[in-house]
Scaffold this active site. Structure first.
Site, PDB file in Angstrom:
ATOM      1  CE  LYS A 124      -3.501   5.240  -1.249  1.00  0.00           C
ATOM      2  NZ  LYS A 124      -4.578   5.845  -2.052  1.00  0.00           N
ATOM      3  CE1 TYR A 145      -3.751   2.502   0.932  1.00  0.00           C
ATOM      4  CE2 TYR A 145      -2.166   3.331   2.535  1.00  0.00           C
ATOM      5  CZ  TYR A 145      -3.345   3.475   1.839  1.00  0.00           C
ATOM      6  OH  TYR A 145      -4.126   4.604   2.036  1.00  0.00           O
TER       7      TYR A 145
HETATM    8  P1  NAP Z   1     -12.831   3.048   1.881  1.00  0.00           P
HETATM    9  O1  NAP Z   1     -13.963   3.454   2.761  1.00  0.00           O
HETATM   10  O2  NAP Z   1     -12.385   1.638   1.878  1.00  0.00           O
HETATM   11  O3  NAP Z   1     -13.160   3.508   0.404  1.00  0.00           O
HETATM   12  C1  NAP Z   1     -12.390   3.117  -0.682  1.00  0.00           C
HETATM   13  C2  NAP Z   1     -13.310   2.901  -1.846  1.00  0.00           C
HETATM   14  O4  NAP Z   1     -12.526   2.431  -2.950  1.00  0.00           O
HETATM   15  C3  NAP Z   1     -14.357   1.836  -1.559  1.00  0.00           C
HETATM   16  O5  NAP Z   1     -15.621   2.422  -1.371  1.00  0.00           O
HETATM   17  C4  NAP Z   1     -14.299   0.919  -2.781  1.00  0.00           C
HETATM   18  O6  NAP Z   1     -15.532   0.801  -3.477  1.00  0.00           O
HETATM   19  C5  NAP Z   1     -13.379   1.651  -3.731  1.00  0.00           C
HETATM   20  N1  NAP Z   1     -12.686   0.665  -4.542  1.00  0.00           N
HETATM   21  C6  NAP Z   1     -11.938  -0.391  -4.133  1.00  0.00           C
HETATM   22  N2  NAP Z   1     -11.514  -1.092  -5.203  1.00  0.00           N
HETATM   23  C7  NAP Z   1     -12.014  -0.473  -6.301  1.00  0.00           C
HETATM   24  C8  NAP Z   1     -11.935  -0.722  -7.699  1.00  0.00           C
HETATM   25  N3  NAP Z   1     -11.235  -1.755  -8.179  1.00  0.00           N
HETATM   26  N4  NAP Z   1     -12.593   0.114  -8.529  1.00  0.00           N
HETATM   27  C9  NAP Z   1     -13.308   1.161  -8.057  1.00  0.00           C
HETATM   28  N5  NAP Z   1     -13.415   1.445  -6.753  1.00  0.00           N
HETATM   29  C10 NAP Z   1     -12.774   0.637  -5.883  1.00  0.00           C
HETATM   30  O7  NAP Z   1     -11.534   3.901   2.214  1.00  0.00           O
HETATM   31  P2  NAP Z   1     -11.312   5.417   2.672  1.00  0.00           P
HETATM   32  O8  NAP Z   1     -10.692   5.359   3.991  1.00  0.00           O
HETATM   33  O9  NAP Z   1     -12.508   6.232   2.446  1.00  0.00           O
HETATM   34  O10 NAP Z   1     -10.148   5.825   1.646  1.00  0.00           O
HETATM   35  C11 NAP Z   1     -10.375   6.548   0.466  1.00  0.00           C
HETATM   36  C12 NAP Z   1      -9.019   6.859  -0.171  1.00  0.00           C
HETATM   37  O11 NAP Z   1      -8.245   7.616   0.754  1.00  0.00           O
HETATM   38  C13 NAP Z   1      -8.203   5.619  -0.503  1.00  0.00           C
HETATM   39  O12 NAP Z   1      -7.467   5.825  -1.672  1.00  0.00           O
HETATM   40  C14 NAP Z   1      -7.259   5.509   0.694  1.00  0.00           C
HETATM   41  O13 NAP Z   1      -6.086   4.826   0.366  1.00  0.00           O
HETATM   42  C15 NAP Z   1      -7.009   6.975   0.970  1.00  0.00           C
HETATM   43  N6  NAP Z   1      -6.558   7.247   2.326  1.00  0.00           N
HETATM   44  C16 NAP Z   1      -7.351   6.945   3.399  1.00  0.00           C
HETATM   45  C17 NAP Z   1      -6.881   7.225   4.688  1.00  0.00           C
HETATM   46  C18 NAP Z   1      -7.690   6.942   5.917  1.00  0.00           C
HETATM   47  O14 NAP Z   1      -7.144   7.085   7.024  1.00  0.00           O
HETATM   48  N7  NAP Z   1      -8.942   6.562   5.818  1.00  0.00           N
HETATM   49  C19 NAP Z   1      -5.626   7.805   4.854  1.00  0.00           C
HETATM   50  C20 NAP Z   1      -4.858   8.103   3.749  1.00  0.00           C
HETATM   51  C21 NAP Z   1      -5.340   7.829   2.475  1.00  0.00           C
HETATM   52  P3  NAP Z   1     -16.694  -0.255  -3.092  1.00  0.00           P
HETATM   53  O15 NAP Z   1     -17.008   0.018  -1.650  1.00  0.00           O
HETATM   54  O16 NAP Z   1     -17.789   0.112  -4.019  1.00  0.00           O
HETATM   55  O17 NAP Z   1     -16.159  -1.637  -3.325  1.00  0.00           O
END
Ligand code: NAP
Length: 263
Positions: free
Chosen positions: A173, A169
Site C-alpha cells: 500500500k 500488505y
Molecule cells: P475485498 O472485499 O476482499 O475485495 C477485494 C477484491 O479484490 C475482491 O473482490 C477480489 O476479487 C479482488 N481481487 C483479488 N485478487 C485479484 C486479482 N488478482 N485480480 C483482480 N481482482 C482481484 O476487500 P475490500 O475490503 O473491499 O478492499 C478493497 C480495496 O480497499 C483493497 O485494495 C483493500 O486493500 C483496500 N482497503 C480496504 C480497507 C478495509 O478496511 N476494508 C482498508 C483500506 C484499504 P474476487 O472476489 O473476484 O476474487
C-alpha cells in the site's frame, strides 16, 4: 474518441457518462464504487477475479437500476495479458476507459515468522503490479483524449498504520502511494491521478472472523468511534472523478474517521 455507445442501442434517456473500470468490483468497497459511479451515469466495467456469481449479480443490478451499460469481466490484474484482453473487450463493447479505479487488493495476514517470500510477492503482484498494469494499458488513451481519472485505493496501512501481521500488505500500500505520484507525473497535464487511503472499512471480508473485542479495540482508535462504510469510500471516489474535483491531483486522501494511536 468520445465515450460513444455505438451499436449498444442506448435508450432515448441515455445519460452520456464516461466509461469507468473498477477492479475487484464484485464485492466490498469495489462494489460500492461501481454502484455509485453507475448512479452518477457512468458506464461500468466490473472486473472480478474469482467472484463470478457476485459480479454477474452486480452487473444485473446496475443494468436494471441505472440507465447505463455494464459489463462484468474476469481477469487477474497481476497478469498483463489478461488486463490487455479485458481492456480490449471494454474498448470494443463500451469505449475507451476514462476512469480507472484500481481497487483490487489482497492481504494474507500472518505472524511475521510464518510469512513467505512467495506470499509477499503475490501481494505486491496483485496490489501494485496490478494497478500498474491497468494504468499502463489505459493512460495513453487518456492523454490522447485530454481526459482521464485514475484512483488508486491504497490504505492508511501504507502511511502510518502498521500491523505486524501485514508487513507485506503495508509495503504494497506504501508502494501504491509512490506509484500514484509517478503516474501523476507520467499522465500530466490532462489526467488526475489520486490515491485514497481508507482506514478501517466494514466490508464483509474485513469483518469476517474478527471477534467483538478486536472490533472494539480497533474502533476505539477512531475518533468517530465506528468503522467506515464502503459507501463512504465510494462517495469520495465519485467526488474525485467529478468536475468539482478538477484541481485535485497527485493527492493522497485519508478516509479513516480520524484514526489515531497508530505506531
Ligand atoms: P475485498 O472485499 O476482499 O475485495 C477485494 C477484491 O479484490 C475482491 O473482490 C477480489 O476479487 C479482488 N481481487 C483479488 N485478487 C485479484 C486479482 N488478482 N485480480 C483482480 N481482482 C482481484 O476487500 P475490500 O475490503 O473491499 O478492499 C478493497 C480495496 O480497499 C483493497 O485494495 C483493500 O486493500 C483496500 N482497503 C480496504 C480497507 C478495509 O478496511 N476494508 C482498508 C483500506 C484499504 P474476487 O472476489 O473476484 O476474487
Amino acid at each position: 474518441m468520445e465515450s460513444t455507445q455505438e451499436g449498444l442501442d442506448p435508450s432515448p434517456f441515455f445519460i452520456m457518462g464516461k466509461v469507468a473500470l473498477v477492479t475487484g468490483a464484485a464485492k466490498g468497497i469495489g462494489k460500492a464504487i461501481a454502484l455509485k459511479l453507475a448512479e452518477k451515469g457512468h458506464d461500468i466495467a466490473i472486473n472480478y477475479f474469482s467472484s463470478e456469481t457476485d459480479a454477474l449479480y452486480l452487473q444485473e443490478t446496475i443494468a436494471s437500476a441505472y440507465n447505463v451499460h455494464c459489463l462484468a469481466l474476469q481477469a487477474d490484474v497481476s497478469r498483463e495479458e489478461e488486463v490487455d484482453a479485458m481492456i480490449s473487450q471494454i474498448e470494443s463493447q463500451l469505449s475507451y476507459v476514462d476512469i480507472l479505479v484500481n481497487n483490487a487488493g489482497i492481504d494474507m495476514p500472518n505472524l511475521f515468522q510464518f510469512k513467505t517470500a512467495k506470499d509477499f510477492r503475490r501481494i505486491l503482484d496483485v496490489n501494485v503490479v496490478g494497478a500498474f498494469n491497468c494504468a499502463k494499458r489505459v493512460y495513453r488513451h487518456m492523454i490522447d483524449n485530454k481526459y482521464g481519472k485514475i484512483i488508486n485505493i491504497s490504505s492508511t496501512n501504507g502511511i502510518n498504520t502498521y500491523y505486524p501481521m501485514c508487513c507485506d500488505y503495508d509495503a504494497s500500500k506504501a508502494a501504491m502511494i509512490s506509484l500514484t505520484h509517478n503516474l501523476a507525473i507520467q499522465c500530466s497535464p490532462f489526467v488526475n491521478v489520486n490515491a485514497i487511503a481508507p482506514g478501517f472499512i466494514g466490508t464483509e471480508n474485513e469483518l469476517d472472523g474478527y471477534d467483538e473485542e478486536f472490533l472494539r479495540q480497533e474502533t476505539d482508535k477512531i475518533l468517530l468511534k465506528r468503522y467506515g462504510k464502503p459507501e463512504e469510500v465510494a462517495n469520495l471516489v465519485a467526488f474525485l472523478v467529478s468536475d468539482e474535483a478538477s484541481f485535485i491531483n497527485n493527492a493522497i486522501i485519508r478516509i479513516d474517521g480520524g484514526q489515531y494511536g497508530s505506531c
